[in-house]
Write a protein that holds these residues in place. Structure first.
Motif, short mmCIF file in Angstrom:
data_model
loop_
_atom_site.label_atom_id
_atom_site.label_comp_id
_atom_site.label_asym_id
_atom_site.label_seq_id
_atom_site.Cartn_x
_atom_site.Cartn_y
_atom_site.Cartn_z
N SER A 214 72.92 62.33 -52.46
CA SER A 214 74.21 61.41 -52.53
C SER A 214 75.50 62.33 -53.26
O SER A 214 75.28 62.98 -53.87
CB SER A 214 73.95 60.46 -53.67
N GLU A 215 76.40 62.16 -52.45
CA GLU A 215 77.75 62.79 -53.07
C GLU A 215 78.43 62.04 -54.20
O GLU A 215 79.31 62.69 -54.71
CB GLU A 215 78.92 62.91 -52.00
N ASN A 216 77.65 61.05 -54.60
CA ASN A 216 78.09 60.22 -55.72
C ASN A 216 79.66 59.79 -55.60
O ASN A 216 80.46 60.03 -56.53
CB ASN A 216 77.99 61.04 -57.11
N ASP A 217 80.01 59.24 -54.44
CA ASP A 217 81.41 58.86 -54.11
C ASP A 217 81.31 57.43 -53.72
O ASP A 217 80.57 56.90 -52.88
CB ASP A 217 81.75 59.70 -52.89
N PHE A 218 82.55 56.78 -54.07
CA PHE A 218 82.38 55.18 -53.79
C PHE A 218 82.43 55.11 -52.25
O PHE A 218 81.69 54.35 -51.63
CB PHE A 218 83.78 54.50 -54.36
N GLY A 219 83.23 55.86 -51.64
CA GLY A 219 83.61 55.74 -50.20
C GLY A 219 82.29 56.01 -49.41
O GLY A 219 82.02 55.35 -48.55
N LYS A 220 81.93 57.22 -49.65
CA LYS A 220 80.86 57.80 -49.00
C LYS A 220 79.44 57.05 -49.40
O LYS A 220 78.30 57.20 -48.66
CB LYS A 220 80.73 59.30 -49.20
N ASN A 221 79.24 56.57 -50.64
CA ASN A 221 77.89 56.27 -50.85
C ASN A 221 77.62 54.78 -51.35
O ASN A 221 76.87 53.91 -50.76
CB ASN A 221 77.40 57.20 -52.07
N ILE A 222 78.40 54.53 -52.41
CA ILE A 222 78.45 53.22 -52.86
C ILE A 222 78.58 52.08 -51.68
O ILE A 222 77.80 51.11 -51.50
CB ILE A 222 79.17 52.84 -54.19
N ILE A 223 79.83 52.16 -51.27
CA ILE A 223 80.24 51.14 -50.16
C ILE A 223 79.15 50.91 -49.19
O ILE A 223 78.65 50.05 -48.88
CB ILE A 223 81.70 51.34 -49.71
N PRO A 224 78.82 52.19 -48.29
CA PRO A 224 77.72 51.96 -47.39
C PRO A 224 76.39 51.25 -47.92
O PRO A 224 75.79 50.49 -47.30
CB PRO A 224 77.52 53.44 -47.05
N ASN A 225 76.00 51.77 -49.11
CA ASN A 225 74.79 51.03 -49.74
C ASN A 225 74.87 49.54 -49.94
O ASN A 225 73.97 48.95 -49.85
CB ASN A 225 74.46 51.55 -51.15
N LEU A 226 76.20 49.13 -50.18
CA LEU A 226 76.55 47.64 -50.32
C LEU A 226 76.45 47.13 -48.95
O LEU A 226 75.74 45.82 -48.89
CB LEU A 226 77.89 47.16 -51.00
N PHE A 227 76.79 47.65 -48.04
CA PHE A 227 76.51 47.06 -46.58
C PHE A 227 75.33 47.11 -46.29
O PHE A 227 74.78 45.90 -45.65
CB PHE A 227 77.29 48.10 -45.67
N ARG A 228 74.42 48.08 -46.48
CA ARG A 228 73.02 48.22 -46.24
C ARG A 228 72.20 46.97 -46.67
O ARG A 228 71.47 46.18 -46.32
CB ARG A 228 72.44 49.33 -47.01
N ASP A 229 72.80 46.50 -48.12
CA ASP A 229 71.93 45.47 -48.59
C ASP A 229 72.58 43.94 -48.44
O ASP A 229 72.34 42.92 -49.14
CB ASP A 229 71.88 45.53 -50.03
N ASN A 230 73.70 43.92 -47.68
CA ASN A 230 74.55 43.00 -47.12
C ASN A 230 74.84 42.19 -48.29
O ASN A 230 74.93 40.70 -48.31
CB ASN A 230 73.32 42.00 -46.24
N ARG A 231 75.52 42.69 -49.05
CA ARG A 231 76.25 42.19 -50.20
C ARG A 231 77.43 41.36 -49.83
O ARG A 231 78.08 41.77 -48.68
CB ARG A 231 76.76 43.30 -51.14
N ARG A 232 78.03 40.61 -50.68
CA ARG A 232 79.18 39.79 -50.32
C ARG A 232 80.43 40.56 -50.72
O ARG A 232 80.93 40.75 -51.81
CB ARG A 232 79.12 38.55 -51.15
N MET A 233 80.82 41.09 -49.56
CA MET A 233 82.11 42.25 -49.82
C MET A 233 83.43 41.47 -49.06
O MET A 233 83.30 41.01 -47.86
CB MET A 233 81.67 43.28 -48.87
N TYR A 234 84.50 41.56 -49.84
CA TYR A 234 85.53 40.92 -49.14
C TYR A 234 86.91 41.75 -49.36
O TYR A 234 87.00 42.70 -50.18
CB TYR A 234 86.24 39.38 -50.17
N ALA A 235 87.71 41.49 -48.30
CA ALA A 235 88.93 42.29 -48.15
C ALA A 235 90.03 41.40 -48.65
O ALA A 235 90.42 40.26 -48.49
CB ALA A 235 89.14 42.70 -46.83
N TYR A 236 90.87 42.07 -49.87
CA TYR A 236 91.96 41.41 -50.43
C TYR A 236 93.10 42.04 -49.74
O TYR A 236 93.42 43.18 -49.84
CB TYR A 236 91.99 41.45 -52.01
N HIS A 237 94.13 41.14 -49.03
CA HIS A 237 95.23 41.84 -48.59
C HIS A 237 96.38 41.90 -49.65
O HIS A 237 96.94 41.07 -50.08
CB HIS A 237 95.78 40.72 -47.40
#
Lengths: 402, 381
Positions: A214-237
């Motif tokens: 891992s590059e230990n980066d939010f954009g490159k690692n953490i967020i993709p991992n959250l997707f992988r696990d189908n976490r409840r992720m929302y966009a705040y406008h």
């Protein structure tokens, strides 16, 4: 005593695209808007949103930043429980490490967060100019029952490929994340501001740390991992003013936008959402008998006897008789001697510009360079600095630099 | 600067000379009168003391001190929020049997216990009608070297006519002194009407704490009221009082006109530097944004604090924080205190506006050089 939400502010960035401006100081400490530093914005947002505990993760050239933050009193962040804490990397029994990435920086401070036992953690970035109510963001996060939310801005489609893009469904649940995509599927750009449920954040930080690739980066690692696990992720406008001031031209532009709040939307004259800063403590500014000031922002300690047009002057700047300043950002303590012409440029702190010297030039045609003079530089009498120059060292009288 | 802790206790009298500026102290006291764009008068003496290492400072207030309390808060901005010493505001006792103190003797008598409990060797007593960046260390040094019991600071200047006029009624006394060659005071005049340059007391005194306690105890037993009139002047043969001449920049507020003039004087860079360069003057922070000059505005010879929005025309003015001058408005030779609003098209000259005054659109308002018009706090013209 548990806190509902605490903030972690990523302030370790080198800001290498600001070149000479960040040679001796971290990007969040770069002066902005006449009397502020960039970090005043996220810090003031925190206080104005009711967040009283902020960890500031520093790494690159932290001296100025540390001194500036001090005990946090200017932002009302000197608290009995909580308050502001500067968190540099430190040595542990198992060894010591620089912060390897944004996620690693938070990981190394899990024990700090744990002390406050928060339900939510907001991750902020220390290099944006933005007035934002984080409490409204949190309200949204809770309403959606989200585990992770990200603040997004609508950007023009043609620019979307420069950003991390969030693709969301009609309920704003995020379905896909594209990092700087060639063919963006949405124009919702991530502002790099996240709210996590603390238990989720902790779990993913630990998992990420265990992954040697891992590059230990939010954009490159953490967020993709959250997707992988189908976490409840929302966009705040978010639709207010937001600017990443990562380059010389965007920093100059954002400063100029302060002069035109009616159109740009960055209003610093807002009593309900004050931006706090450490005060210079100087006396009021003085415009002399021959001084002319047009469409500019001037702050304490300035002495103006020349012409200042469409510019931002920080504390204690002196403009001598016959000097001309236009479209310029002139930082604290700089002296512009008589007859000097300073245009379309950024001049950092404690610079001296000699008599009849010329710095920068108004843009002509495609030439839109913003001349930049670094801290403590001396520009000799009659010297000439071209519109694309990046000056780090003293320039002798009469010399030219392009 | 390792030797930060001067062995000196500061005692201020924020209400002294209130009677000189009745307009300005309607809702405040002398110490909290705004001055010089972003300060209050007390900032100067407080900062001077702090810069000289005096960090145990008491203010004995008498009346109308709410604005002063609000301004000073915990004293943090003057670095006076301390565990030991720091800032100490002493309000009067509000009991039926104890009347408000009148002179300095009564004021000091009310804090005798406090004085006994302190550890500093010396006490500096000071009024707050003086705007100066004062070096108290020089005063104390001379005091110690001369072997004086008390040293009083003075300036060589003429007594302003305004002072003579008001003081004729004997409300607040002012003092001038004669000295021997060795600077020992041999005569102390009260409310002198002498012409020409005299030795005009600044009412900054330094004295050993033990001696002060002794003198005040005696004085209050004998029913004395005024420290100078009753304690010093009649006993100059027994008490060694010395003069300390101060040459620095001084603005002395003796009436509304002098308040106006002393503000205006700061438009001269020479005066501004003389007052502010020696050492920093601290004040309450308001976190205003920088001042904005909008297209079409014009400003000449002005001293302006942060937080102002200028759309009109300003000349020879002192603007405090948060002042707004609307489009087409003309403001000349004015002192505009905090949050004054001059609406579009208004035309004002020789006017002092107190805090939060509004001059509505198109109004004309003119005082003269010798008689500036004063508009009280919150008033709408």
């Amino acid at each position: 005593m548990a806190k509902e939400m605490i903030a972690m502010l990523l302030a370790g960035g080198q800001g290498s695209r600001l070149y000479t401006l960040t040679q001796n100081l971290a990007k969040p400490a770069v002066p902005f808007g006449g009397k502020y530093r960039i970090i005043d914005f996220p810090l003031s947002n925190c206080v104005n949103s009711g967040i009283d505990t902020v960890g500031i993760l520093t790494q690159y050239q932290p001296l100025v930043l540390n001194e500036y933050i001090g005990n946090g009193q200017p932002w009302d962040l000197d608290r009995l429980h909580g308050g502001v804490h500067v968190l540099p990397p430190y040595q542990q029994a198992s060894g010591s490490d620089w912060y390897k990435g944004t996620a690693n920086a938070i990981y190394q401070n899990i024990s700090f967060i744990q002390r406050y036992d928060p339900q939510y953690v907001i991750i902020l970035s220390g290099d944006q100019i933005c007035k934002q109510d984080y409490s409204d963001f949190l309200r949204y996060h809770k309403e959606k029952g989200a585990e992770f939310s990200v603040a997004v801005m609508e950007v023009p489609w043609e620019e979307a490929s420069r950003f991390g893009i969030m693709v969301a469904d009609e309920n704003d649940r995020i379905t896909e994340f594209q990092e700087k995509p060639k063919n963006p599927k949405s124009n919702l750009a991530s502002m790099g501001i996240y709210i996590f449920n603390w238990d989720i954040l902790k779990q993913y930080l630990e998992e990420d740390e265990a992954d040697p690739n891992s590059e230990n980066d939010f954009g490159k690692n953490i967020i993709p991992n959250l997707f992988r696990d189908n976490r409840r992720m929302y966009a705040y406008h978010f639709s207010g003013y937001w600017k990443d001031v990562g380059t010389i031209s965007s920093l100059w532009e954002a400063n100029m936008e302060v002069l035109d709040p009616e159109h740009s939307g960055i209003n610093l004259f807002d009593d309900d959402w004050k931006i706090y800063s450490r005060n210079s403590g100087m006396t009021g500014h003085k415009i002399g008998k021959g001084g002319v000031v047009e469409n500019s922002m001037i702050t304490d300690g300035c002495r103006i006897n020349g012409r200042v047009k469409h510019s931002i002057l920080f504390a204690g700047v002196r403009v001598e008789e016959g000097a001309e300043v236009e479209d310029a950002v002139v930082m604290g303590g700089t002296v512009i001697r008589s007859g000097a012409v300073v245009k379309h440029c950024i001049v950092a702190e404690n610079v001296e510009i000699g008599e009849n010297a010329v710095v920068g030039a108004m843009p002509e045609g495609d030439e839109k360079g913003v001349a930049t003079i670094g801290n403590n530089v001396f520009i000799g009498d009659g010297a000439k600095i071209g519109p694309n120059a990046m000056v780090r060292n003293n320039v002798k009288g009469g010399e030219e630099q392009w | 600067m390792v030797n930060t802790n001067a062995d000196v206790l500061g005692v201020l009298f924020p209400n002294s000379y209130d009677s000189l500026v009745p307009e300005l102290v309607n809702e405040r006291l002398m110490a909290s009168i705004p001055f010089g764009g972003r300060y209050r008068i007390v900032d100067f003496v407080l900062s001077s003391m702090v810069n000289c290492g005096i960090d145990n400072i008491s203010l004995i207030v008498r009346r109308n001190y709410l604005s002063l309390m609000d301004h000073l808060g915990s004293g943090r901005e003057w670095d006076l929020a301390r565990k030991n010493g720091g800032l100490n505001i002493i309000p009067p006792f509000a009991e039926k049997t104890v009347k408000l103190y009148n002179g300095r003797v009564e004021a000091l008598a009310s804090i005798l216990d406090f004085l006994r409990g302190q550890k500093e060797t010396y006490v500096v007593l000071a009024d707050t009608n003086i705007v100066a960046n004062f070096d108290f260390n020089a005063l104390i040094d001379q005091h110690v070297q001369s072997g004086a019991d008390i040293t009083v600071a003075y300036t060589e200047e003429e007594i302003p006519a305004s002072a003579k006029a008001v003081h004729g009624q004997g409300v607040d006394l002012y003092y001038t002194i004669d000295m021997n060659d060795d600077k020992r005071v041999n005569y102390m005049y009260m409310n002198s009407t002498q012409e020409g340059v005299t030795n005009f007391c600044l009412n900054y005194y330094v004295i050993k704490r033990e001696l002060l306690i002794e003198l005040i105890t005696v004085a209050s037993v004998r029913g004395y009221q005024f420290f100078e009139r009753d304690m010093l002047a009649p006993h100059l043969d027994k008490i060694k009082v010395y003069g300390y001449k101060y040459d620095g920049y001084v603005a002395r507020i003796s009436d509304l006109k002098s308040y106006f003039d002393e503000n205006m004087k700061l438009l001269d860079d020479k005066n501004l530097d003389a007052l502010f360069d020696p050492s920093p003057i601290y004040t309450k922070i308001r976190d205003d944004n920088p001042t904005r000059y909008i297209e079409g505005s014009r400003a000449e010879n002005v001293l302006v604090a942060d937080g102002c929005i200028i759309e009109g025309d300003i000349e020879n003015c002192i603007l405090f924080r948060g002042v707004q001058v609307g489009k087409g408005a003309k403001v000349k030779n004015c002192v505009l205190m905090q949050d004054t609003i001059i609406e579009a098209g208004a035309n004002v000259e020789y006017v002092i506006t107190d805090k939060k005054v509004t001059i509505t659109a198109g109004k004309e308002l003119r005082g003269t050089d010798s008689f500036p018009v004063y508009i009280a706090k919150h008033k709408v013209v």
